[in-house]
Motif scaffolding. Sequence first.
Motif, PDB file in Angstrom:
ATOM      1  N   PRO A  88      14.383   4.932  -6.682  1.00 24.51           N
ATOM      2  CA  PRO A  88      14.011   5.441  -8.011  1.00 24.51           C
ATOM      3  C   PRO A  88      12.525   5.280  -8.315  1.00 24.51           C
ATOM      4  CG  PRO A  88      16.012   4.109  -8.141  1.00 24.51           C
ATOM      5  CD  PRO A  88      15.473   3.925  -6.759  1.00 24.51           C
ATOM      6  N   ALA A  89      11.929   4.158  -7.860  1.00 25.25           N
ATOM      7  CA  ALA A  89      10.496   3.940  -8.115  1.00 25.25           C
ATOM      8  C   ALA A  89       9.661   5.028  -7.448  1.00 25.25           C
ATOM      9  CB  ALA A  89      10.087   2.560  -7.599  1.00 25.25           C
ATOM     10  N   TYR A  90      10.029   5.412  -6.248  1.00 24.52           N
ATOM     11  CA  TYR A  90       9.330   6.493  -5.539  1.00 24.52           C
ATOM     12  C   TYR A  90       9.577   7.836  -6.238  1.00 24.52           C
ATOM     13  CZ  TYR A  90       8.832  10.099  -1.895  1.00 24.52           C
ATOM     14  OH  TYR A  90       8.514  11.235  -1.199  1.00 24.52           O
ATOM     15  N   TYR A  91      10.803   8.046  -6.699  1.00 21.63           N
ATOM     16  CA  TYR A  91      11.167   9.313  -7.350  1.00 21.63           C
ATOM     17  C   TYR A  91      10.334   9.544  -8.608  1.00 21.63           C
ATOM     18  CZ  TYR A  91      14.019  12.787  -9.777  1.00 21.63           C
ATOM     19  OH  TYR A  91      14.443  13.910 -10.441  1.00 21.63           O
ATOM     20  N   TYR A  92      10.135   8.479  -9.394  1.00 21.17           N
ATOM     21  CA  TYR A  92       9.429   8.632 -10.674  1.00 21.17           C
ATOM     22  C   TYR A  92       7.912   8.604 -10.546  1.00 21.17           C
ATOM     23  CZ  TYR A  92      13.903   8.162 -13.088  1.00 21.17           C
ATOM     24  OH  TYR A  92      15.181   8.370 -13.536  1.00 21.17           O
ATOM     25  N   THR A  93       7.392   7.949  -9.501  1.00 17.42           N
ATOM     26  CA  THR A  93       5.935   7.809  -9.382  1.00 17.42           C
ATOM     27  C   THR A  93       5.324   8.642  -8.269  1.00 17.42           C
ATOM     28  OG1 THR A  93       6.061   5.928  -7.840  1.00 17.42           O
ATOM     29  CG2 THR A  93       6.120   5.434 -10.219  1.00 17.42           C
ATOM     30  N   GLY A  94       6.108   9.016  -7.275  1.00 16.50           N
ATOM     31  CA  GLY A  94       5.571   9.725  -6.118  1.00 16.50           C
ATOM     32  C   GLY A  94       4.834   8.807  -5.162  1.00 16.50           C
ATOM     33  N   GLU A  95       4.885   7.484  -5.418  1.00 17.48           N
ATOM     34  CA  GLU A  95       4.205   6.512  -4.564  1.00 17.48           C
ATOM     35  C   GLU A  95       5.185   5.958  -3.535  1.00 17.48           C
ATOM     36  OE1 GLU A  95       2.501   3.616  -7.172  1.00 17.48           O
ATOM     37  OE2 GLU A  95       0.986   5.005  -7.950  1.00 17.48           O
TER      38      GLU A  95
ATOM     39  N   MET B 134       0.859  -1.184   0.000  1.00 19.03           N
ATOM     40  CA  MET B 134       0.000   0.000   0.000  1.00 19.03           C
ATOM     41  C   MET B 134       0.897   1.237   0.000  1.00 19.03           C
ATOM     42  SD  MET B 134      -3.258  -0.665  -0.097  1.00 19.03           S
ATOM     43  CE  MET B 134      -4.084   0.747   0.637  1.00 19.03           C
ATOM     44  N   HIS B 135       0.561   2.230  -0.808  1.00 20.54           N
ATOM     45  CA  HIS B 135       1.445   3.384  -0.922  1.00 20.54           C
ATOM     46  C   HIS B 135       0.771   4.663  -0.426  1.00 20.54           C
ATOM     47  CE1 HIS B 135      -0.852   3.758  -4.754  1.00 20.54           C
ATOM     48  NE2 HIS B 135      -0.697   5.069  -4.537  1.00 20.54           N
ATOM     49  N   VAL B 136       1.620   5.633  -0.173  1.00 21.96           N
ATOM     50  CA  VAL B 136       1.167   6.967   0.194  1.00 21.96           C
ATOM     51  C   VAL B 136       1.610   7.896  -0.921  1.00 21.96           C
ATOM     52  CG1 VAL B 136       1.348   8.833   1.860  1.00 21.96           C
ATOM     53  CG2 VAL B 136       1.403   6.459   2.644  1.00 21.96           C
TER      54      VAL B 136
ATOM     55  N   THR C 258       6.218   3.682  -0.362  1.00 20.78           N
ATOM     56  CA  THR C 258       5.876   2.447   0.349  1.00 20.78           C
ATOM     57  C   THR C 258       7.008   2.107   1.317  1.00 20.78           C
ATOM     58  OG1 THR C 258       6.966   0.857  -1.132  1.00 20.78           O
ATOM     59  CG2 THR C 258       4.752   1.625  -1.763  1.00 20.78           C
ATOM     60  N   ARG C 259       6.774   1.081   2.132  1.00 21.12           N
ATOM     61  CA  ARG C 259       7.836   0.595   3.017  1.00 21.12           C
ATOM     62  C   ARG C 259       9.073   0.185   2.223  1.00 21.12           C
ATOM     63  NH1 ARG C 259       4.524  -4.125   5.966  1.00 21.12           N
ATOM     64  NH2 ARG C 259       2.573  -3.022   6.304  1.00 21.12           N
ATOM     65  N   LYS C 260       8.838  -0.310   1.001  1.00 24.53           N
ATOM     66  CA  LYS C 260       9.953  -0.789   0.200  1.00 24.53           C
ATOM     67  C   LYS C 260      10.878   0.349  -0.233  1.00 24.53           C
ATOM     68  CE  LYS C 260       8.682  -5.050   0.545  1.00 24.53           C
ATOM     69  NZ  LYS C 260       8.523  -5.975  -0.567  1.00 24.53           N
ATOM     70  N   SER C 261      10.406   1.589  -0.094  1.00 25.86           N
ATOM     71  CA  SER C 261      11.291   2.725  -0.349  1.00 25.86           C
ATOM     72  C   SER C 261      12.363   2.804   0.737  1.00 25.86           C
ATOM     73  CB  SER C 261      10.486   4.027  -0.403  1.00 25.86           C
ATOM     74  OG  SER C 261       9.532   3.982  -1.440  1.00 25.86           O
ATOM     75  N   ASP C 262      11.969   2.531   1.978  1.00 28.56           N
ATOM     76  CA  ASP C 262      12.950   2.453   3.073  1.00 28.56           C
ATOM     77  C   ASP C 262      13.912   1.292   2.857  1.00 28.56           C
ATOM     78  OD1 ASP C 262      11.974   4.637   4.421  1.00 28.56           O
ATOM     79  OD2 ASP C 262      10.931   3.490   5.979  1.00 28.56           O
ATOM     80  N   VAL C 263      13.384   0.180   2.314  1.00 29.92           N
ATOM     81  CA  VAL C 263      14.231  -0.993   2.053  1.00 29.92           C
ATOM     82  C   VAL C 263      15.320  -0.635   1.042  1.00 29.92           C
ATOM     83  CG1 VAL C 263      14.285  -3.329   1.082  1.00 29.92           C
ATOM     84  CG2 VAL C 263      12.424  -2.659   2.628  1.00 29.92           C
ATOM     85  N   TYR C 264      14.959   0.104   0.012  1.00 28.50           N
ATOM     86  CA  TYR C 264      15.946   0.533  -0.985  1.00 28.50           C
ATOM     87  C   TYR C 264      17.049   1.368  -0.317  1.00 28.50           C
ATOM     88  CZ  TYR C 264      18.104   2.559  -5.126  1.00 28.50           C
ATOM     89  OH  TYR C 264      19.025   2.944  -6.082  1.00 28.50           O
ATOM     90  N   SER C 265      16.631   2.354   0.466  1.00 28.53           N
ATOM     91  CA  SER C 265      17.606   3.226   1.138  1.00 28.53           C
ATOM     92  C   SER C 265      18.520   2.424   2.055  1.00 28.53           C
ATOM     93  CB  SER C 265      16.876   4.308   1.932  1.00 28.53           C
ATOM     94  OG  SER C 265      16.051   5.086   1.096  1.00 28.53           O
ATOM     95  N   PHE C 266      17.943   1.444   2.732  1.00 25.26           N
ATOM     96  CA  PHE C 266      18.742   0.593   3.608  1.00 25.26           C
ATOM     97  C   PHE C 266      19.744  -0.219   2.790  1.00 25.26           C
ATOM     98  CE2 PHE C 266      19.382  -3.391   6.045  1.00 25.26           C
ATOM     99  CZ  PHE C 266      19.970  -2.844   7.179  1.00 25.26           C
ATOM    100  N   GLY C 267      19.364  -0.624   1.591  1.00 24.10           N
ATOM    101  CA  GLY C 267      20.299  -1.332   0.721  1.00 24.10           C
ATOM    102  C   GLY C 267      21.514  -0.488   0.389  1.00 24.10           C
ATOM    103  N   VAL C 268      21.308   0.812   0.191  1.00 22.36           N
ATOM    104  CA  VAL C 268      22.436   1.718  -0.061  1.00 22.36           C
ATOM    105  C   VAL C 268      23.343   1.779   1.178  1.00 22.36           C
ATOM    106  CG1 VAL C 268      23.135   4.063  -0.649  1.00 22.36           C
ATOM    107  CG2 VAL C 268      21.092   3.071  -1.705  1.00 22.36           C
TER     108      VAL C 268
ATOM    109  N   PRO D  18       9.848  -2.665  -6.631  1.00 26.36           N
ATOM    110  CA  PRO D  18       9.674  -2.639  -5.173  1.00 26.36           C
ATOM    111  C   PRO D  18       9.075  -3.906  -4.575  1.00 26.36           C
ATOM    112  CG  PRO D  18       9.054  -0.534  -6.101  1.00 26.36           C
ATOM    113  CD  PRO D  18       9.296  -1.453  -7.260  1.00 26.36           C
ATOM    114  N   ASN D  19       8.128  -4.533  -5.281  1.00 31.06           N
ATOM    115  CA  ASN D  19       7.477  -5.712  -4.712  1.00 31.06           C
ATOM    116  C   ASN D  19       8.391  -6.929  -4.648  1.00 31.06           C
ATOM    117  OD1 ASN D  19       7.532  -6.111  -7.480  1.00 31.06           O
ATOM    118  ND2 ASN D  19       5.493  -7.025  -7.583  1.00 31.06           N
TER     119      ASN D  19
END
Length: 288
Positions: A97-104, A82-84, A106-116, A183-184
């Motif tokens: 990047p998925a959040y940057y391009y869509t503005g959606e 579920m996204h905000v 999700t928790r998986k955005s934090d997962v990406y940042s944690f990967g960095v 992200p999924n």
Amino acid sequence: MPHGTLEEHLHKTNYSLSWVQRLKICIGVARGLDYLHTGTGTRQGIIHRDVKSSNILLDRDFEAKISDFGLAKIGPANQAMMHVSTGVKGTFGYMDPAYYYTGELTRKSDVYSFGVVLLEVMCGRPAVDSNLKEDMGLASWAQSHIKKGKINNIIDRRIRGQISNRCIKDFAHIARCCLDSEPNKRPTMAEIVSKIEVILTLQLRHNSSLSNGKFIDKILSFFSGKSGTLTSAGTPGYVTSPQGPLIYANLRIFSLHELLIATRRFRNNTLLLQGYSNVYKGWIDEPL
């Protein structure tokens, strides 16, 4: 915080964290993010939206604390994807990047940042590094080397030699999964916690085996320089080692009673090597 930020310890030359310390810090951060996403005890979770090494604080015991919730958003806790919909904010180099391009968001955005952050921990380089010729972004630069099987070329030189081959491969694999373009397909923080905990366990076992090996090497070195060993008949004689025959000399003969005391009755925690003949370590009260 007594030990400042993770960023300082990774990117300042006068700081140095061991590989085991880095793994424990990663586990602490992952647990914190998992709690934010799913463990608050409410119907809503929290998406941090600005996970980065400068927002990870270290207390006097080097326990990780996540800080700076200025960009955090409330989101559903029971549905991972579920996204905000929100204006894009965050830190370049860590942003999904998925959040940057869509503005959606999700928790998986934090997962990406944690990967960095995981790549920072492994490589000792900042998320955006002008010294990287191929690309200023650590994520794409590191992933390119990992795909080519050149992981050893990007490991922080301060921790080279501390990491077992299996552990670094597993760690790099987790980082890549976190950075998946879809992200999924990224793991949840709970899955990441369990995977890094396994890596830590494997690394500690590896360190223990190395420590025991060094102990045995010292014993062999001691005897090869000072004495020989006993033959099966109980008289002084020679023994062959990888370094050649040891020096002939008299050795002290220990009784079974003395060996039982020295090894705490051959307890498991005194066992160094197990095979055709077991090797135990023991302690004596007077010098040889």
